[in-house]
Design a protein around this motif. Structure first.
Motif, PDB file in Angstrom:
ATOM      1  N   GLN A  81      57.090  64.501  24.069  1.00  0.00           N
ATOM      2  CA  GLN A  81      57.956  65.045  23.030  1.00  0.00           C
ATOM      3  C   GLN A  81      57.226  65.086  21.691  1.00  0.00           C
ATOM      4  OE1 GLN A  81      61.227  66.254  23.564  1.00  0.00           O
ATOM      5  NE2 GLN A  81      60.743  67.077  21.550  1.00  0.00           N
ATOM      6  N   ARG A  82      57.521  66.125  20.920  1.00  0.00           N
ATOM      7  CA  ARG A  82      57.022  66.184  19.549  1.00  0.00           C
ATOM      8  C   ARG A  82      57.643  65.045  18.738  1.00  0.00           C
ATOM      9  NH1 ARG A  82      55.636  71.068  16.968  1.00  0.00           N
ATOM     10  NH2 ARG A  82      54.297  72.282  18.334  1.00  0.00           N
ATOM     11  N   TRP A 136      48.750  64.071  20.479  1.00  0.00           N
ATOM     12  CA  TRP A 136      48.046  65.356  20.554  1.00  0.00           C
ATOM     13  C   TRP A 136      48.463  66.230  19.380  1.00  0.00           C
ATOM     14  CZ3 TRP A 136      48.067  68.978  25.485  1.00  0.00           C
ATOM     15  CH2 TRP A 136      46.856  69.683  25.519  1.00  0.00           C
ATOM     16  N   ASN A 137      47.514  66.565  18.520  1.00  0.00           N
ATOM     17  CA  ASN A 137      47.795  67.458  17.393  1.00  0.00           C
ATOM     18  C   ASN A 137      48.188  68.833  17.927  1.00  0.00           C
ATOM     19  OD1 ASN A 137      47.058  65.335  15.798  1.00  0.00           O
ATOM     20  ND2 ASN A 137      45.230  66.299  14.953  1.00  0.00           N
ATOM     21  N   SER A 138      49.364  69.304  17.513  1.00  0.00           N
ATOM     22  CA  SER A 138      49.936  70.474  18.180  1.00  0.00           C
ATOM     23  C   SER A 138      50.180  71.665  17.278  1.00  0.00           C
ATOM     24  CB  SER A 138      51.259  70.081  18.855  1.00  0.00           C
ATOM     25  OG  SER A 138      51.009  69.094  19.842  1.00  0.00           O
ATOM     26  N   THR A 139      49.694  71.615  16.023  1.00  0.00           N
ATOM     27  CA  THR A 139      49.839  72.772  15.140  1.00  0.00           C
ATOM     28  C   THR A 139      48.599  72.928  14.269  1.00  0.00           C
ATOM     29  OG1 THR A 139      50.863  71.507  13.334  1.00  0.00           O
ATOM     30  CG2 THR A 139      52.341  72.444  14.965  1.00  0.00           C
ATOM     31  N   LEU A 170      51.164  74.487  19.692  1.00  0.00           N
ATOM     32  CA  LEU A 170      51.182  74.139  21.104  1.00  0.00           C
ATOM     33  C   LEU A 170      52.592  73.679  21.461  1.00  0.00           C
ATOM     34  CD1 LEU A 170      49.243  73.902  23.539  1.00  0.00           C
ATOM     35  CD2 LEU A 170      48.851  71.529  22.874  1.00  0.00           C
ATOM     36  N   ALA A 171      53.302  74.525  22.172  1.00  0.00           N
ATOM     37  CA  ALA A 171      54.699  74.228  22.487  1.00  0.00           C
ATOM     38  C   ALA A 171      54.810  73.038  23.435  1.00  0.00           C
ATOM     39  CB  ALA A 171      55.361  75.466  23.104  1.00  0.00           C
ATOM     40  N   THR A 172      55.902  72.292  23.293  1.00  0.00           N
ATOM     41  CA  THR A 172      56.121  71.128  24.159  1.00  0.00           C
ATOM     42  C   THR A 172      56.228  71.554  25.620  1.00  0.00           C
ATOM     43  OG1 THR A 172      57.281  69.997  22.351  1.00  0.00           O
ATOM     44  CG2 THR A 172      57.623  69.148  24.581  1.00  0.00           C
ATOM     45  N   ALA A 173      56.864  72.683  25.870  1.00  0.00           N
ATOM     46  CA  ALA A 173      56.982  73.183  27.251  1.00  0.00           C
ATOM     47  C   ALA A 173      55.609  73.454  27.844  1.00  0.00           C
ATOM     48  CB  ALA A 173      57.830  74.451  27.266  1.00  0.00           C
TER      49      ALA A 173
END
Length: 534
Positions: free
Chosen positions: A374-375, A429-432, A500-503
């Motif tokens: 989850q973010r 995890w860096n996601s943006t 990077l979307a959670t899905a």
């Protein structure tokens, strides 16, 4: 030894009398100092300079100790504890202020165009100092500015030193190859007509790392002043030896620079080799080629079955949401194609498989081997340093650092569910964002001096079923070239706003070895990394 270290060593040899041989025919430095004192006395008598109330003479006693005699009072004191090293016969120790005039300047009012417009008089600031020869300044001022602010024109070969500007600026220096003025942050040592100013500049360059030992002010805003510079002890060689030292240094500098450039290139090559080798090692590891497979360690399919059973148990106990259960099964068909079966639906996913893995391994969706993905949550920040928020800047390729974190308002902690509190082994995890997207680190409470930590909304938290899947193995997979080379392609949004979307994270394909093989892979990577760094 790098180029800077080599240069520092040669500078040290120079000012310790070890770079060139001493010549017994040279006039000793004591006679040079005597002439300087006579010249100073003459200038004082002519009222061209002010008499120095702190003027002193340094000499060596019959007991081989060093003494300083203050001319105004006749006081004598031993200064052995100030002498940093021994110097050759014929050399002398002396305070900079005893043999040189020093000065600093000021800054004309910036909003007055009469001081700057069409100015043609050089004006040195700390930003101009280049730790070498200075041939020009960025800003020039007018004659009116020099008159209104009583700014002296410094002659060529004056040596300038930065007195303010923090640890990175203090001690920056240059030798002037033109006449100039200076501002209040710069101290200038003016030539006296007797000493070789290139030699003095050599000493100032050597001295630079030591100015901070004498700095006053706060740690954030340290400074030195003219008194500190004038009080500094300077080793004085005979005049002729000063010239020989400067000549030898000028001969050596091209080779030092060449060595430094070669060393930098070698360091870059080594860095690239290490980077490429590390990529190769990780690639070998995640493809099952780094360590041998051992039949007795079982197969990953059995491990995945244990994870399914564990998840069912946790759901039954209310410790895991039912949505965490899945009946996804990935397998290789007789035609060597890969299929994923979910309930009664079978899909060909061969195009998704990036490489072949050993028979004892299995491909699996990341969500199937994790209890939580989850973010993080957008925080309400506070200056109260109690509960840190892990942001993208905390997750660097060099590792995880809580020092870069901000803090949530303590009153908002109750709005965070228990699952949002970071646990040991959580992958962050860096996601943006372009440039930060894809960087990953592992959270360990031992790196956090605070009670707990949470993640912000730009970081995805991945919590593996640690009894069956080692977080360090997953870290190696997600930092491998297989994942990182396509991370932007897997992301949504524009070039600068990649996300990077959670899905997408949940459905990432992961190659899973048996548990014991995971452990052997981790150990082997660490062993090889240690060898390469050593």
């Amino acid at each position: 030894m790098n180029g800077k270290q080599l240069k520092n060593s040669i500078l040290q040899w120079a000012i310790q009398g070890k770079l060139v041989p001493q010549d017994p025919n040279d006039e000793p430095a004591s006679m040079l100092l005597e002439r300087i004192r006579k010249e100073k006395a003459k200038l004082v008598k002519e009222k061209k300079i002010k008499k120095d109330k702190n003027e002193s003479i340094i000499y060596r006693g019959d007991d081989n100790s060093y003494y300083e005699k203050f001319l105004a009072t006749g006081e004598v004191k031993c200064i052995d504890d100030e002498i940093p090293f021994e110097i050759p016969k014929g050399w002398e120790w002396e305070r900079i202020g005893n043999i040189f005039e020093t000065t600093s300047g000021s800054t004309p009012l910036s909003r007055n165009p009469d001081y700057y417009k069409n100015g043609n008089i050089n004006w040195v600031r700390t930003t101009d100092l280049n730790n070498g020869i200075l041939n020009r300044t960025e800003i020039q001022i007018t004659a009116k500015a020099t008159i209104d602010y009583n700014l002296s024109i410094l002659p060529q070969t004056s040596v300038c030193i930065a007195m303010y500007g923090g640890a990175g600026t203090i001690g920056k220096h240059c030798i002037l190859h033109f006449n100039t003025t200076i501002n209040q942050s710069v101290c200038a040592i003016q030539p006296n007509g007797f000493c070789n100013m290139d030699y003095i500049h050599t000493f100032i360059e050597y001295q630079r790392p030591f100015w901070m030992d004498f700095a006053a002010g706060s740690r954030k805003d340290p400074n030195i002043n003219q008194l500190i510079i004038k009080h500094c002890l300077l080793p004085i060689p005979p005049q002729e030896e000063q010239r020989r030292i400067v000549t030898k240094l000028n001969q050596l500098y091209p080779y030092i620079n060449q060595y430094g450039n070669s060393q930098n290139r070698l360091n870059q090559i080594n860095k690239e080799i290490w980077h490429n080798l590390k990529k190769s090692i990780l690639q070998e590891a995640i493809q099952g080629k780094l360590v041998p497979q051992i039949a007795e360690e079982g197969i990953a399919q059995d491990l995945l079955e244990q994870i399914r059973q564990e998840k069912q148990k946790l759901v039954k106990e209310g410790k895991l949401k039912k949505s965490a259960l899945t009946d996804s099964v990935i397998y290789k068909g007789d035609d060597n194609k890969y299929f994923e079966k979910i309930a009664n639906t079978k899909m060909d996913i061969t195009d998704e498989i990036p490489f072949e893995i050993p028979d004892s391994w299995s491909w699996v969706r990341l969500n199937d081997i994790c209890s939580y993905i989850q973010r993080g949550k957008s925080p309400k920040y506070s200056l109260i340093k109690k509960y840190p928020v892990v942001a993208q800047k905390c997750n660097q390729w060099s590792g995880f650092s809580i020092d870069k974190a901000q803090f949530i308002d303590p009153d908002t902690l109750s709005s965070y569910g228990e699952e949002r509190i970071l646990q040991d082994g959580d992958l962050m995890w860096n996601s943006t964002g372009l440039g930060t997207l894809g960087r990953m680190a592992i959270y360990w409470s031992s790196l956090n001096p605070y009670e707990l930590a949470v993640a912000d909304s730009h970081v995805t938290v991945i919590r593996a079923m640690k009894k069956f899947v080692m977080p360090q193995y997953l870290y190696y997979y997600f930092t491998s070239n297989t994942v990182q080379s396509v991370i932007e392609d897997k992301s949504d949004g524009s070039t600068k706003q990649k996300e990077l979307a959670t899905a997408t994270v949940k459905t990432y394909l992961v190659p899973i070895p048996p548990l014991m093989e995971q452990d052997r892979i981790i150990s082997k990577i660490k062993q090889l990394a240690s060898i390469m760094r050593g």
